[in-house]
Design an enzyme around this catalytic site. Sequence first.
Site, PDB file in Angstrom:
ATOM      1  CE1 TYR A 143       8.685   7.596  14.746  1.00  0.00           C
ATOM      2  CE2 TYR A 143      10.046   7.337  16.564  1.00  0.00           C
ATOM      3  CZ  TYR A 143       9.732   6.957  15.365  1.00  0.00           C
ATOM      4  OH  TYR A 143      10.035   5.817  14.716  1.00  0.00           O
ATOM      5  CB  SER A 158       8.156  -0.282  17.518  1.00  0.00           C
ATOM      6  OG  SER A 158       8.379   0.733  18.310  1.00  0.00           O
ATOM      7  CE  LYS A 196       6.858   4.081  15.119  1.00  0.00           C
ATOM      8  NZ  LYS A 196       6.231   3.298  14.105  1.00  0.00           N
ATOM      9  CB  THR A 229      -0.886  -0.083   1.107  1.00  0.00           C
ATOM     10  OG1 THR A 229      -0.344   0.633   2.330  1.00  0.00           O
ATOM     11  CG2 THR A 229      -1.666  -1.219   1.650  1.00  0.00           C
TER      12      THR A 229
END
Length: 269
Positions: A147, A133, A151, A31
Amino acid sequence: MKTWFITGASRGFGRVWARAALDRGDRVAGTARDPRTLEDLAQAHGDRFLALPLDVTDRPAVFAAVSRAVDTFGRLDVVVNNAGYGLFGMVEETTEEQARAQMETNFFGALWVTQAVLPVLRAQTHGHLLQVSSIGGIGAFPTLGLYNASKWALEGLSEALAAELAQFGPRVTIVEPGPYGTDWSGGSAVHTDPIEAYEPVRETRRAGASGRKPADPAVTAPVILQLVDAERPPLRLFLGPYPYVVAERLYRERLATWDEWRPLANQAI
């Protein structure tokens, strides 16, 4: 022959792993927001590659993309939640829009893909979900607070998910890379508007990062192929030696702090 579903297949780890899977004869549904970025893979590998336009923050579109992949290939053996980007800036600098967009892509996007593929994997009684991750998923660093939050959220979800799936057969591995030369900090990155007071923090961070040369993401391809072929894959896998240095230091510090403050903690009874 394995069948893969990989988000963010147009660049970085997603592209490297998609190409590696295709080169060994596997099938891949990849994708990207812009499927034109996948045309070369489709031309090179014919009906073994399915290019799917997808914004992972669109939950109905995620379910439709997974359904199309299953309709095309009949099953899913490896699902890679790779789509994501870096948000660089101090916590105080981050706007609401930036914070929500980071979580929508890095966390909720992975959640929607996970929810979409789980009925397929459970029905098959096999499959391997790779959650991409970062070493920033177990440690937090200045300028990367949001960020890191995205994660850390993905890590918690994935650890719980692994326990939930144990009786059904599918496996979960949280992949935690060190610094690689992907587009994570390049064109896809977002930067906050800086507050001058934080410039010393920013400069220290820049100085530390300048001493680490990012590795070529292509070197991870054979590692990932061995991982998905393993009979009993691990819950977590570091990529490269650097995460070990960081993790070992972090856990020594955490254990020392917990032990130092144990007497106070034990008063809460």
